[in-house]
Design a protein around this motif. Structure first.
Motif, PDB file in Angstrom:
ATOM      1  N   GLU A   1       0.822  -1.223   0.000  1.00  0.00           N
ATOM      2  CA  GLU A   1       0.000   0.000   0.000  1.00  0.00           C
ATOM      3  C   GLU A   1       0.853   1.269   0.000  1.00  0.00           C
ATOM      4  O   GLU A   1       0.307   2.385   0.001  1.00  0.00           O
ATOM      5  N   LEU A   2       2.183   1.113  -0.026  1.00  0.00           N
ATOM      6  CA  LEU A   2       3.065   2.263   0.174  1.00  0.00           C
ATOM      7  C   LEU A   2       3.974   2.522  -1.025  1.00  0.00           C
ATOM      8  O   LEU A   2       4.317   1.601  -1.769  1.00  0.00           O
ATOM      9  N   ASN A   3       4.335   3.778  -1.189  1.00  0.00           N
ATOM     10  CA  ASN A   3       5.314   4.193  -2.201  1.00  0.00           C
ATOM     11  C   ASN A   3       6.538   4.757  -1.499  1.00  0.00           C
ATOM     12  O   ASN A   3       6.425   5.740  -0.744  1.00  0.00           O
ATOM     13  N   PHE A   4       7.693   4.152  -1.739  1.00  0.00           N
ATOM     14  CA  PHE A   4       8.940   4.630  -1.154  1.00  0.00           C
ATOM     15  C   PHE A   4       9.954   4.954  -2.259  1.00  0.00           C
ATOM     16  O   PHE A   4       9.948   4.328  -3.326  1.00  0.00           O
ATOM     17  N   ILE A   5      10.809   5.905  -1.979  1.00  0.00           N
ATOM     18  CA  ILE A   5      12.055   6.055  -2.732  1.00  0.00           C
ATOM     19  C   ILE A   5      13.133   5.502  -1.817  1.00  0.00           C
ATOM     20  O   ILE A   5      13.273   5.954  -0.681  1.00  0.00           O
ATOM     21  N   VAL A   6      13.865   4.501  -2.290  1.00  0.00           N
ATOM     22  CA  VAL A   6      14.899   3.874  -1.467  1.00  0.00           C
ATOM     23  C   VAL A   6      16.259   4.111  -2.100  1.00  0.00           C
ATOM     24  O   VAL A   6      16.477   3.795  -3.267  1.00  0.00           O
ATOM     25  N   ALA A   7      17.170   4.686  -1.321  1.00  0.00           N
ATOM     26  CA  ALA A   7      18.536   4.932  -1.792  1.00  0.00           C
ATOM     27  C   ALA A   7      19.496   4.077  -0.982  1.00  0.00           C
ATOM     28  O   ALA A   7      19.680   4.302   0.222  1.00  0.00           O
ATOM     29  N   HIS A   8      20.073   3.073  -1.636  1.00  0.00           N
ATOM     30  CA  HIS A   8      21.110   2.236  -1.009  1.00  0.00           C
ATOM     31  C   HIS A   8      22.459   2.880  -1.310  1.00  0.00           C
ATOM     32  O   HIS A   8      22.872   2.951  -2.474  1.00  0.00           O
ATOM     33  N   LEU A   9      23.129   3.345  -0.282  1.00  0.00           N
ATOM     34  CA  LEU A   9      24.371   4.097  -0.440  1.00  0.00           C
ATOM     35  C   LEU A   9      25.535   3.293   0.123  1.00  0.00           C
ATOM     36  O   LEU A   9      25.741   3.215   1.337  1.00  0.00           O
ATOM     37  N   GLY A  10      26.283   2.663  -0.775  1.00  0.00           N
ATOM     38  CA  GLY A  10      27.434   1.864  -0.362  1.00  0.00           C
ATOM     39  C   GLY A  10      28.552   2.015  -1.353  1.00  0.00           C
ATOM     40  O   GLY A  10      28.753   3.097  -1.922  1.00  0.00           O
TER      41      GLY A  10
ATOM     42  N   VAL B   1       8.822   9.801 -10.943  1.00  0.00           N
ATOM     43  CA  VAL B   1       8.350   8.480 -11.387  1.00  0.00           C
ATOM     44  C   VAL B   1       7.101   8.085 -10.593  1.00  0.00           C
ATOM     45  O   VAL B   1       6.150   7.509 -11.134  1.00  0.00           O
ATOM     46  N   LEU B   2       7.109   8.432  -9.301  1.00  0.00           N
ATOM     47  CA  LEU B   2       5.974   8.118  -8.432  1.00  0.00           C
ATOM     48  C   LEU B   2       4.906   9.209  -8.462  1.00  0.00           C
ATOM     49  O   LEU B   2       3.963   9.191  -7.665  1.00  0.00           O
ATOM     50  N   GLU B   3       5.076  10.166  -9.375  1.00  0.00           N
ATOM     51  CA  GLU B   3       4.125  11.269  -9.556  1.00  0.00           C
ATOM     52  C   GLU B   3       3.888  12.045  -8.261  1.00  0.00           C
ATOM     53  O   GLU B   3       2.780  12.519  -7.991  1.00  0.00           O
ATOM     54  N   GLY B   4       4.954  12.140  -7.444  1.00  0.00           N
ATOM     55  CA  GLY B   4       4.875  12.906  -6.209  1.00  0.00           C
ATOM     56  C   GLY B   4       4.160  12.201  -5.075  1.00  0.00           C
ATOM     57  O   GLY B   4       4.071  12.737  -3.966  1.00  0.00           O
ATOM     58  N   LYS B   5       3.669  10.983  -5.313  1.00  0.00           N
ATOM     59  CA  LYS B   5       2.958  10.234  -4.267  1.00  0.00           C
ATOM     60  C   LYS B   5       3.977   9.412  -3.489  1.00  0.00           C
ATOM     61  O   LYS B   5       4.174   8.226  -3.735  1.00  0.00           O
ATOM     62  N   VAL B   6       4.636  10.074  -2.555  1.00  0.00           N
ATOM     63  CA  VAL B   6       5.766   9.482  -1.829  1.00  0.00           C
ATOM     64  C   VAL B   6       5.418   9.364  -0.343  1.00  0.00           C
ATOM     65  O   VAL B   6       5.170  10.375   0.321  1.00  0.00           O
ATOM     66  N   ASP B   7       5.367   8.123   0.154  1.00  0.00           N
ATOM     67  CA  ASP B   7       5.075   7.899   1.570  1.00  0.00           C
ATOM     68  C   ASP B   7       6.321   7.984   2.440  1.00  0.00           C
ATOM     69  O   ASP B   7       6.215   8.070   3.669  1.00  0.00           O
ATOM     70  N   GLY B   8       7.479   7.968   1.812  1.00  0.00           N
ATOM     71  CA  GLY B   8       8.716   8.100   2.581  1.00  0.00           C
ATOM     72  C   GLY B   8       9.928   7.860   1.708  1.00  0.00           C
ATOM     73  O   GLY B   8       9.834   7.240   0.641  1.00  0.00           O
ATOM     74  N   ILE B   9      11.041   8.403   2.153  1.00  0.00           N
ATOM     75  CA  ILE B   9      12.325   8.195   1.488  1.00  0.00           C
ATOM     76  C   ILE B   9      13.203   7.436   2.470  1.00  0.00           C
ATOM     77  O   ILE B   9      13.367   7.852   3.621  1.00  0.00           O
ATOM     78  N   ILE B  10      13.743   6.309   2.029  1.00  0.00           N
ATOM     79  CA  ILE B  10      14.564   5.468   2.901  1.00  0.00           C
ATOM     80  C   ILE B  10      16.017   5.570   2.462  1.00  0.00           C
ATOM     81  O   ILE B  10      16.343   5.315   1.298  1.00  0.00           O
ATOM     82  N   LEU B  11      16.891   5.962   3.381  1.00  0.00           N
ATOM     83  CA  LEU B  11      18.331   6.001   3.139  1.00  0.00           C
ATOM     84  C   LEU B  11      18.950   4.811   3.866  1.00  0.00           C
ATOM     85  O   LEU B  11      18.757   4.650   5.076  1.00  0.00           O
TER      86      LEU B  11
END
Length: 354
Positions: free
Chosen positions: A176-185, A291-301
């Motif tokens: 039910e959720l939209n996230f932007i996830v950034a894996h930084l390694g 891409v998510l058309e601004g429908k962002v439930d959270g950004i995960i770093l």
């Protein structure tokens, strides 16, 4: 009774392994391999007997008998494109991983070693959310050059695991959720995660932000000119952009703690590179918001770089306006592998076939 799971995660110069009883860690070890020991093998697959032997020695040293194990789970490598999930390892998967037909990487050995041990002890064996997870929408595959199609290669195992973790903290189903996830390694993957699917990604080996060791996206014309300059052959240039690029190509180090210290000591080049990397990460996260058309439930770093409060703070200042930012430092890949196996063994999730 809690299931006992052996998890195996081969890396370029190490083999990480752990034994869990349910979600309880019994052992969590890293076997470091000397460069000289690996360089004598002509391919990644040729390392398999050596790596298997060192793992068996390590288990023996801990006094742990494989007869106690209920299942084995390995890191999924470069296989054919597939949806996310937990897959039963089969001969076809092992053959593809061994041949390197979809790409050669140490993680390919995860399924091979797990299958070898599982066969010896008559156990089920799995992979979970491999690098090859492909859930892209069709428009994300188009590059602008008919000869080349974009591929989905990302840090899917950790991205999926932290997405589930944050969804649970919000007490909502991931679907039910939209996230932007950034894996930084060592490499950087930024993903638009829409209702449980990675619908767009930057391929961490050749797109998106530069990282401690990878070039990220490069100006196409200048890259073509470099290819034909005579300075490098194909193998040398591929190595340069995937393991000797990014910050390493400028500063000769991949250690982000050192880079931060140099920047704080008024090393102008280190400070500029740090600022530029953060700039590119923020820009890629912003692109995924569209891409998510601004429908962002959270950004995960997430990922190892997120242990730096300074870098996280500066990224937040760039992207905080897009939504709530969740920080999950590091990568618990062995735990994520075990959780995937447990979901199948407990009946929470149906096992998938390759």
């Amino acid at each position: 009774m809690c299931k006992i799971i052996l998890a195996i995660n081969p890396g370029s110069t190490s083999t990480k392994w752990a034994v869990y009883r349910g979600k309880e860690v019994l052992f969590n070890e890293t076997i470091e391999h000397e460069d000289e020991a690996l360089l004598k093998y002509k391919s990644v697959y040729a390392q398999m007997p050596f790596r298997l032997k060192t793992l068996l020695y390590a288990l023996h040293d801990k006094g742990f008998a494989l007869e106690k194990v209920d299942a084995i789970v390995g890191r999924g490598g470069l296989l054919k494109p597939m949806p996310s999930g937990t897959y039963l390892i089969c001969e076809k998967m092992v053959k593809d991983a061994a041949s390197g037909k979809h790409g050669e990487h140490a993680s390919n050995l995860g399924s091979i070693i797990a299958y070898e041990l599982a066969t010896m002890y008559n156990l089920p064996s799995f992979i979970v959310d491999p690098v090859a997870v492909d859930e892209l929408v069709n428009e994300a595959r188009v590059t602008g050059l008919k000869d080349i199609e974009r591929k989905s290669h990302a840090h899917a195992l950790n991205i999926k695991a932290v997405s589930r973790k944050v969804a649970a903290s919000l007490d909502k189903p991931l679907e039910e959720l939209n996230f932007i996830v950034a894996h930084l390694g060592g490499g950087i993957s930024v993903v638009a995660h829409q209702k449980g699917k990675m619908i767009d990604v930057n391929n961490a080996d050749n797109e998106g932000p530069f990282s401690p060791e990878r070039c990220g996206g490069l100006p196409a014309k200048q890259l073509v000119q470099l290819c034909f300059s005579g300075k490098y052959n194909e193998k040398q240039l591929l190595k340069k952009i995937t393991t000797e690029g990014g910050i390493y190509s400028y500063l000769g180090t991949k250690n982000m703690i050192e880079v931060e210290e140099r920047a704080a000591s008024l090393d102008r080049e280190a400070a500029l590179l740090l600022k530029a990397m953060i700039h590119q990460i923020g820009k890629e996260i912003g692109a995924m918001a569209t891409v998510l058309e601004g429908k962002v439930d959270g950004i995960i770093l997430t990922g190892g770089i997120c242990h730096s409060e300074t870098i996280v703070s500066k990224i937040k200042s760039k992207i905080g306006f897009l939504g709530e930012v969740f920080v999950v430092p590091g990568e618990e890949e062995l735990g994520a592998l075990v959780e995937g196996a447990l979901r199948v063994l407990s009946g929470q999730e149906e096992v998938k076939k390759y």
